[in-house]
Design a protein around this motif. Structure first.
Motif, mmCIF file in Angstrom:
data_model
loop_
_atom_site.group_PDB
_atom_site.id
_atom_site.type_symbol
_atom_site.label_atom_id
_atom_site.label_comp_id
_atom_site.label_asym_id
_atom_site.label_seq_id
_atom_site.Cartn_x
_atom_site.Cartn_y
_atom_site.Cartn_z
ATOM 1 N N LEU A 78 11.694 11.194 3.746
ATOM 2 C CA LEU A 78 10.797 10.779 4.797
ATOM 3 C C LEU A 78 9.533 10.155 4.381
ATOM 4 N N VAL A 79 8.960 10.975 3.326
ATOM 5 C CA VAL A 79 7.955 10.538 2.714
ATOM 6 C C VAL A 79 7.954 9.063 2.134
ATOM 7 N N GLN A 80 8.948 8.992 1.353
ATOM 8 C CA GLN A 80 9.375 7.568 0.608
ATOM 9 C C GLN A 80 9.649 6.433 1.871
ATOM 10 N N HIS A 81 10.388 7.008 2.796
ATOM 11 C CA HIS A 81 10.320 5.947 3.886
ATOM 12 C C HIS A 81 9.122 5.471 4.430
ATOM 13 N N ALA A 82 8.151 6.445 4.528
ATOM 14 C CA ALA A 82 6.941 6.013 4.954
ATOM 15 C C ALA A 82 6.277 5.270 4.106
ATOM 16 N N LYS A 83 6.178 5.371 2.890
ATOM 17 C CA LYS A 83 5.628 4.681 1.859
ATOM 18 C C LYS A 83 6.242 3.467 1.669
ATOM 19 N N ASN A 84 7.548 3.131 1.916
ATOM 20 C CA ASN A 84 8.028 1.882 2.075
ATOM 21 C C ASN A 84 7.534 1.043 3.118
ATOM 22 N N LEU A 85 7.415 1.680 4.420
ATOM 23 C CA LEU A 85 6.835 1.051 5.479
ATOM 24 C C LEU A 85 5.493 0.946 5.315
ATOM 25 N N GLU A 86 4.750 1.496 4.985
ATOM 26 C CA GLU A 86 3.367 1.236 4.841
ATOM 27 C C GLU A 86 3.217 0.033 3.707
ATOM 28 N N HIS A 87 3.912 -0.006 2.610
ATOM 29 C CA HIS A 87 3.825 -1.105 1.718
ATOM 30 C C HIS A 87 4.087 -2.505 2.359
#
Length: 113
Positions: A78-87
């Protein structure tokens, strides 16, 4: 998983779905009429909206980080997906700003003729 964690995850997933679903495309009529001034304004607004989405995703990522990670030294999916979307939102905002600048320059060039 306890009920509070499940509710937070469901809330975050709903927010992500709403954010992604709100993306829009440039108005065709402005493109067809070569209205570069209004297209520049449209892209500037789109860039502001994307910057806001970037910040929202940054906040969601913090919420996920608060939930903890499965193993020490590993990020949750979930953290990784959120980081990806943020980027991706951040990059899209940069591209929208570039489009706004290009349309503003084109409008200026047409006015100088």
């Amino acid at each position: 998983m306890n009920m509070q964690v499940i509710c937070k995850l469901l809330f975050a997933a709903t927010i992500v779905a709403l954010i992604v679903g709100c993306a829009s495309s440039p108005p065709r009529e402005l493109v067809q009429h070569n209205d570069h001034t209004r297209l520049a304004a449209w892209y500037q607004k789109e860039a502001r909206d994307l910057h806001a989405r970037t910040e929202e995703m940054r906040q969601i990522k913090k919420e996920y980080e608060f939930l903890g990670t499965p193993k020490e030294g590993h990020e949750s999916i979930l953290v990784q997906h959120a980081k990806n979307l943020e980027h991706h939102y951040s990059k899209a905002a940069e591209l929208a700003e570039a489009m706004a600048k290009a349309h503003a320059e084109k409008a200026k060039n047409l006015q100088e003729r």
